[in-house]
Write a protein that holds these residues in place. Structure first.
Motif, short mmCIF file in Angstrom:
data_model
loop_
_atom_site.label_atom_id
_atom_site.label_comp_id
_atom_site.label_asym_id
_atom_site.label_seq_id
_atom_site.Cartn_x
_atom_site.Cartn_y
_atom_site.Cartn_z
N LYS A 43 -5.99 -10.12 -5.62
CA LYS A 43 -5.42 -9.99 -4.27
C LYS A 43 -6.26 -9.05 -3.39
O LYS A 43 -5.98 -8.85 -2.21
N GLN A 50 -7.32 4.43 -3.01
CA GLN A 50 -6.13 4.47 -2.16
C GLN A 50 -6.13 3.32 -1.16
O GLN A 50 -5.12 2.65 -0.96
N LYS A 51 -7.32 3.07 -0.57
CA LYS A 51 -7.39 2.04 0.47
C LYS A 51 -7.13 0.64 -0.11
O LYS A 51 -6.37 -0.12 0.48
N ALA A 68 -3.46 0.24 -1.06
CA ALA A 68 -2.62 0.11 0.14
C ALA A 68 -2.75 -1.28 0.75
O ALA A 68 -1.76 -1.91 1.11
N GLU A 69 -3.98 -1.78 0.83
CA GLU A 69 -4.22 -3.12 1.40
C GLU A 69 -3.49 -4.20 0.61
O GLU A 69 -2.85 -5.07 1.19
N LYS A 109 -0.93 -3.84 -1.44
CA LYS A 109 0.54 -3.69 -1.36
C LYS A 109 1.05 -4.21 -0.02
O LYS A 109 2.10 -4.83 0.05
N GLN A 110 0.28 -3.96 1.01
CA GLN A 110 0.69 -4.39 2.36
C GLN A 110 0.72 -5.91 2.45
O GLN A 110 1.62 -6.48 3.06
N ALA A 111 -0.27 -6.55 1.83
CA ALA A 111 -0.36 -8.00 1.88
C ALA A 111 0.75 -8.66 1.06
O ALA A 111 1.14 -9.79 1.33
#
Ligand code: ADP
Ligand code: MG
Length: 399
Positions: free
Chosen positions: A322, A389-390, A393-394, A396-398
């Motif tokens: 992902k 971290q980035k 976060a990406e 999880k956001q998607a």
């Protein structure tokens, strides 16, 4: 690299080791013909997959009462029936995982009158830096269970490479198996032959389970699993030719063609890293941030554009991925070269998941500029912590 049982037995026979006669078969007709070449009247039809526990395994397509992947047959007609049932069907054993493995090949072999079943394995013991022989009277069953429940029934004998195999090693094997007289002599001889085969073939592991004592007083290798040190395969073209790619993960096969060290894992963040240590650290820090890596991938020190592209393609062919985290240290390979490779590869593969790139090392600023000016949605990261971290976060956001 692993090979099939029938191939391992062919190799062992070249070292003078006794194995039951048998022939491989990929069709029902071949299985019947194989039985015709054996004396009979008892045959055993064995599924050839790169996994153990076949005897107790179950075929997905057959009912719960159907027999497993190692079947006795008392006539050529029975061999035919078993071959019909087994070929093309999926065998699930404790070692295959729930997906199981399709049986494309059988081994039709002599039925043996078994008096006792023993266990004997050779492996490279990294703690001592020596080849170790693991011996137990408890053969035929899972050695992990024996180690767990009755560890006193397992004897480990290590062999100093400076002396090689000595007569006392053979006596220790015979003693551990509680063998006397001619059988003890046969065990000593077998242990020496196995050691010689192990060293000559650059094995990583050679397991015999079971080693059997026959009713007429001989020792026979009834089942064997062999794996090889891939770094030494160039010395053994005959062994390399035994590779069965249908038994391997297709992505891992593709990766090995490009000289990439790739191992598929269960998570959803694809990783592309240079250097095994950095790859391990990258996987650790992804986990620290609450996500899981989809793979281990080391593109190596000499990663060029072709390699980076191949690596991207392999990562993206995994539907579980992902997001991708690229973590490259430019040492001998400069960051600008790597950045060009990443940009070209990202264009070529139509990247449709978030991509975070952390570059460090020689020409890092030039590398970062190339990524920034590429027009591609590449997310730059400052350091390893920031990168992890980035990407987490990406993803999880998607989700
Ligand atoms: P796996 O370990 O994958 O289950 P094995 O070859 O060890 O497969 O077979 C399981 C059991 O089947 C053995 O422990 C042995 O009892 C029996 N068996 C296997 N091959 C033969 C043979 N040629 N003759 C008689 N029995 C056999
Ligand atoms: Mg076995």
């Amino acid at each position: 690299m692993n090979i099939h049982e029938y191939q391992a037995k062919e190799l062992l026979a070249k070292f003078g080791i006794s194995v039951p006669a048998g022939h491989p078969a990929t069709s029902v007709e071949q299985a019947v013909a194989a039985a015709g070449k054996l004396p009979g009247p008892l045959y055993v039809v064995k599924a050839q997959i790169h996994a153990g526990g076949r005897g107790k395994g179950k075929f997905k397509e057959l009912g719960a009462d159907a027999k497993g992947g190692v079947r006795l047959a008392d006539s050529a007609a029975a061999v035919q029936d078993h071959a019909k049932e087994m070929l093309g069907n999926t065998l699930v054993t404790i070692q295959t995982g729930d997906a199981g493995k399709q049986v494309n090949r059988l081994y039709v072999t002599d039925g043996v009158d078994i008096a006792e079943e023993y266990y004997l394995a050779l492996l490279v013991d990294r703690a001592t830096g020596r080849i170790a022989m693991i011996v137990s009277t408890e053969g035929g069953m899972s050695i992990e269970d024996v180690a767990h429940e009755t560890p006193e029934k397992i004897t480990t004998i290590t062999i100093d490479p400076a002396t090689g195999f000595m007569p006392h090693h053979g006596r220790s094997v015979a003693f551990a198996l509680k063998l006397k007289g001619d059988l003890a002599k046969a065990a000593q001889k077998l242990a020496r032959q196995l050691y010689e085969a192990f060293v000559a073939l650059d094995c990583a592991m050679l397991e015999i389970n079971p080693l059997v004592e026959t009713k007429d007083g001989g020792l026979l290798v009834l089942d064997t699993k062999m794996s090889f040190d891939t770094n030494a395969l160039f010395r053994h073209p005959d062994v390399e030719a035994m590779r069965d790619e249908t038994e391997e993960d297709p992505m891992e096969v593709e990766a090995s063609k490009h000289d990439l060290a790739y191992i598929k894992l269960d998570g959803d963040i694809g990783c592309m890293v240079n250097g095994a240590g950095l790859a391990m650290a990258t996987m650790d820090i992804i986990k620290l941030n609450g996500a899981f890596p989809a793979n281990f991938l080391d593109v190596g020190g000499g990663a060029n554009r072709e390699k980076v592209t191949a690596a991207f393609k392999i990562i993206l062919s995994d539907p579980a991925v992902k997001g991708i985290l690229v973590n490259i240290f430019g040492g001998i390979m400069r960051c600008d070269t790597i950045a060009e490779g990443i940009v070209a590869a990202a264009r070529e593969v139509d990247l449709d998941v978030p991509l975070v790139v952390r570059l460090e090392g020689t020409k890092v600023q030039e590398g970062k500029d190339i990524l920034a000016n590429s027009g591609l949605p590449i997310i730059p990261a400052e350091d390893l912590g920031d990168a992890a971290q980035k990407i987490v976060a990406e993803v999880k956001q998607a989700a």
